[in-house]
Design a protein around this motif. Structure first.
Motif, PDB file in Angstrom:
ATOM      1  N   GLN A  64      85.358  39.895  63.486  1.00  0.00           N
ATOM      2  CA  GLN A  64      85.480  38.691  64.308  1.00  0.00           C
ATOM      3  C   GLN A  64      84.517  37.601  63.831  1.00  0.00           C
ATOM      4  O   GLN A  64      84.873  36.424  63.810  1.00  0.00           O
ATOM      5  CB  GLN A  64      85.232  39.033  65.778  1.00  0.00           C
ATOM      6  N   LEU A  65      83.316  38.005  63.431  1.00  0.00           N
ATOM      7  CA  LEU A  65      82.347  37.056  62.891  1.00  0.00           C
ATOM      8  C   LEU A  65      82.919  36.373  61.647  1.00  0.00           C
ATOM      9  O   LEU A  65      82.855  35.144  61.508  1.00  0.00           O
ATOM     10  CB  LEU A  65      81.027  37.758  62.570  1.00  0.00           C
ATOM     11  N   GLU A  66      83.507  37.164  60.757  1.00  0.00           N
ATOM     12  CA  GLU A  66      84.103  36.604  59.540  1.00  0.00           C
ATOM     13  C   GLU A  66      85.254  35.653  59.876  1.00  0.00           C
ATOM     14  O   GLU A  66      85.409  34.604  59.233  1.00  0.00           O
ATOM     15  CB  GLU A  66      84.581  37.731  58.626  1.00  0.00           C
ATOM     16  N   GLU A  67      86.048  35.983  60.900  1.00  0.00           N
ATOM     17  CA  GLU A  67      87.140  35.100  61.323  1.00  0.00           C
ATOM     18  C   GLU A  67      86.591  33.782  61.864  1.00  0.00           C
ATOM     19  O   GLU A  67      87.157  32.711  61.608  1.00  0.00           O
ATOM     20  CB  GLU A  67      88.004  35.795  62.370  1.00  0.00           C
ATOM     21  N   LEU A  72      85.169  27.958  61.250  1.00  0.00           N
ATOM     22  CA  LEU A  72      84.122  26.963  61.054  1.00  0.00           C
ATOM     23  C   LEU A  72      84.375  26.171  59.767  1.00  0.00           C
ATOM     24  O   LEU A  72      84.299  24.929  59.757  1.00  0.00           O
ATOM     25  CB  LEU A  72      82.748  27.636  61.015  1.00  0.00           C
ATOM     26  N   LYS A  73      84.699  26.867  58.699  1.00  0.00           N
ATOM     27  CA  LYS A  73      84.986  26.197  57.428  1.00  0.00           C
ATOM     28  C   LYS A  73      86.167  25.244  57.571  1.00  0.00           C
ATOM     29  O   LYS A  73      86.158  24.143  57.022  1.00  0.00           O
ATOM     30  CB  LYS A  73      85.276  27.228  56.339  1.00  0.00           C
ATOM     31  N   GLU A  74      87.179  25.653  58.308  1.00  0.00           N
ATOM     32  CA  GLU A  74      88.353  24.801  58.506  1.00  0.00           C
ATOM     33  C   GLU A  74      87.999  23.555  59.309  1.00  0.00           C
ATOM     34  O   GLU A  74      88.445  22.450  58.988  1.00  0.00           O
ATOM     35  CB  GLU A  74      89.469  25.588  59.207  1.00  0.00           C
ATOM     36  N   ALA A  75      87.201  23.710  60.339  1.00  0.00           N
ATOM     37  CA  ALA A  75      86.780  22.554  61.142  1.00  0.00           C
ATOM     38  C   ALA A  75      85.980  21.577  60.283  1.00  0.00           C
ATOM     39  O   ALA A  75      86.150  20.351  60.390  1.00  0.00           O
ATOM     40  CB  ALA A  75      85.954  23.018  62.344  1.00  0.00           C
ATOM     41  N   ILE A  76      85.123  22.109  59.417  1.00  0.00           N
ATOM     42  CA  ILE A  76      84.342  21.257  58.514  1.00  0.00           C
ATOM     43  C   ILE A  76      85.285  20.547  57.538  1.00  0.00           C
ATOM     44  O   ILE A  76      85.170  19.343  57.300  1.00  0.00           O
ATOM     45  CB  ILE A  76      83.280  22.083  57.769  1.00  0.00           C
ATOM     46  N   ARG A  77      86.244  21.295  56.972  1.00  0.00           N
ATOM     47  CA  ARG A  77      87.197  20.716  56.016  1.00  0.00           C
ATOM     48  C   ARG A  77      87.977  19.577  56.647  1.00  0.00           C
ATOM     49  O   ARG A  77      88.223  18.546  56.008  1.00  0.00           O
ATOM     50  CB  ARG A  77      88.156  21.797  55.519  1.00  0.00           C
TER      51      ARG A  77
END
Length: 122
Positions: A64-67, A72-77
């Motif tokens: 779940q942490l990895e998901e 988070l990466k997508e929100a930043i992108r």
């Protein structure tokens, strides 16, 4: 942002949490820490219906942490500041949950963590 006093929290039906003691030299981060802890608590409140994490499987929590890191990466992108804050809080919450479960299950981990966290504010 000042911390509400204990009477204010009791009047609101909330448990008072002691303010965070910042080690000397880190005072400049106080506002950021207060903001971020608030986000973490907001997300924990939102998901309170899921129950406490006492019995969580560490392997599943890591997945779940990895998901959450992917989200988070997508929100930043996407350049979405609001979602970035919220996803960062989710990442932090899962990391905290994992540490909490390990601390409760393993006395050696708990003892070592207590030794490492018992610093003085000098």
């Amino acid at each position: 942002m000042p911390w509400p006093d204990q009477l204010t929290y009791r009047a609101l039906g909330r448990k008072f949490i002691d303010p965070i003691l910042l080690p000397k030299g880190t005072e400049e981060y106080a506002e950021d820490i207060t903001f971020f802890v608030g986000l973490m608590l907001e997300k924990l409140h939102k998901h309170r219906h899921k129950g406490h994490w006492d019995r969580i499987n560490i392997k599943e929590a890591l997945i779940q942490l990895e998901e959450e890191v992917v989200e988070l990466k997508e929100a930043i992108r996407l350049g979405d500041s609001y979602e970035t804050y919220r996803e960062a809080a989710d990442v932090a919450n899962f990391a905290m949950i994992i540490a909490s479960v390990l601390r409760r299950r393993d006395p050696r981990f708990r003892q070592q963590a207590q030794l490492e966290l018992n610093y003085t504010n000098e």
